[in-house]
Motif scaffolding. Structure first.
Motif, PDB file in Angstrom:
ATOM      1  N   HIS A 159      -3.258   3.875   0.114  1.00 63.88           N
ATOM      2  CA  HIS A 159      -2.724   3.433  -1.174  1.00 63.88           C
ATOM      3  C   HIS A 159      -1.544   2.497  -1.015  1.00 63.88           C
ATOM      4  N   CYS A 169      -7.408   0.784  -8.663  1.00 60.45           N
ATOM      5  CA  CYS A 169      -7.593   2.005  -7.880  1.00 60.45           C
ATOM      6  C   CYS A 169      -7.394   3.204  -8.798  1.00 60.45           C
ATOM      7  N   CYS A 171      -5.608   5.570  -8.381  1.00 57.37           N
ATOM      8  CA  CYS A 171      -4.202   5.995  -8.362  1.00 57.37           C
ATOM      9  C   CYS A 171      -3.364   5.249  -9.383  1.00 57.37           C
ATOM     10  N   CYS A 176      -5.346  -1.530  -3.691  1.00 56.06           N
ATOM     11  CA  CYS A 176      -4.998  -0.620  -2.592  1.00 56.06           C
ATOM     12  C   CYS A 176      -5.955  -0.829  -1.412  1.00 56.06           C
TER      13      CYS A 176
HETATM   14 ZN   LIG Z   1      -4.584   3.511  -4.797  1.00 58.94          ZN
END
Ligand SMILES: [Zn+2]
Length: 297
Positions: A159, A169, A171, A176
């Motif tokens: 990440h 992503c 996240c 990432c």
């Molecule tokens: Zn990520």
């Protein structure tokens, strides 16, 4: 003392009994009952532990590897792709259920520990372990000891932002490393270039190997991104060994062309860090979970 390692995966839960020399004495597997929820998963782990102890005739230390990491603030699991585990105090609950202390670590950390202690990174002082599969993770073992850090994110290079205008992503960030170097990342890059023609990651690799220029263009980008992403880690850690695991680690060119790219981007005129494939295969995670305990403890 005998050690039990449990690899709590999204689809299956595997358990082993390991002796002091690192030999696996027993192995059991069960389906992870994700659809039945959190308590069912806890019960599966308990049943596996009790069955392994019954068969081995000994009470054992228990280590558990799982996707995600425990929040050091709340003791609850975060960043797990086994979604029903997220937000649960899984270590505490397993300790209550099994009436003993257990150790729990991220699956990429367990992989790294296993490969550092008696796998590809044996005898190396600093090992960076990499998982490249459906996701991208990593772990750090220094002098045989796992380094997790105050936020339990040490080694999570997946990440790091590689290209800020890259794909979204899960996240919440964009571009990432994981969105490029995971299997789905490679497939996405193919689709971006070729439109709707979906192709499995291994088929893209195979086509490039047969001289298909379109697949080769995708592979060149993949290997260049591997070089850039890993050089950043090497510039910080300067590890003796980088061990690659997960499905994408089977791409042979990572160890030749990919390595050349790392050497090109790293802040030195030569690359002394070894980049090696894993030794223990799919067993690394469950071995590392057992090895969260020393044989002498
Ligand atoms: Zn990520």
């Amino acid at each position: 003392m005998l050690r039990i390692g449990i690899d709590l995966g999204g689809t299956k839960t595997e358990g082993i009994v390991m002796d002091g020399a690192g030999t696996i004495l027993l192995r059991e597997r069960q389906i992870t009952p994700q659809a039945d929820g959190y308590q069912a998963i806890l019960n599966t782990v308990r049943d596996l532990v009790l069955e392994l102890e019954k068969k081995s005739g000994a009470s054992c230390r228990v280590g558990v590897g799982t996707p995600g990491a425990l929040s050091t603030r709340t003791g609850r699991l975060k960043n797990s792709n086994t979604v029903c585990l997220i937000g649960q105090p899984i270590q505490q609950d397993l300790e209550n259920l099994l009436a003993r202390p257990i150790r729990l670590a991220n699956d990429a950390n367990c992989f790294t520990l296993s490969e550092a202690l008696d796998g590809a990174g044996r005898d190396a002082a600093l090992v960076f372990g990499v998982i490249m599969g459906t996701g991208v993770g990593g772990g750090i073992v220094l002098n045989g000891k796992l380094h997790e850090g105050p936020q339990h994110i040490a080694g999570e290079w997946g990440h790091n932002v590689l290209e800020p205008d890259g794909p979204l992503c899960y996240c919440g960030k964009q571009g990432c490393v994981e969105t490029f170097l995971s299997g789905p990342g490679l497939m996405r890059d193919w689709r971006k270039q070729e439109g709707d023609a979906a192709l499995e990651a291994k088929d893209i690799v195979a086509r490039a190997g047969q001289g298909d220029p379109k697949a080769e263009a995708v592979m060149q980008r993949y290997l260049d991104r591997f070089g850039r992403a890993l050089s950043v880690v090497i510039n910080i850690l300067d590890p003796d060994v980088v061990v690659l695991g997960g499905g994408m680690s089977n791409i042979a060119r990572l160890y030749t062309d990919g390595r050349d790219n790392v050497a090109r981007y790293v802040f030195n005129d030569e690359l002394r860090t070894q980049i090696l494939p894993h030794v223990h295969g799919d067993s690394s995670g469950v071995r590392g979970a057992a090895q969260l305990w020393n044989p002498a403890e």
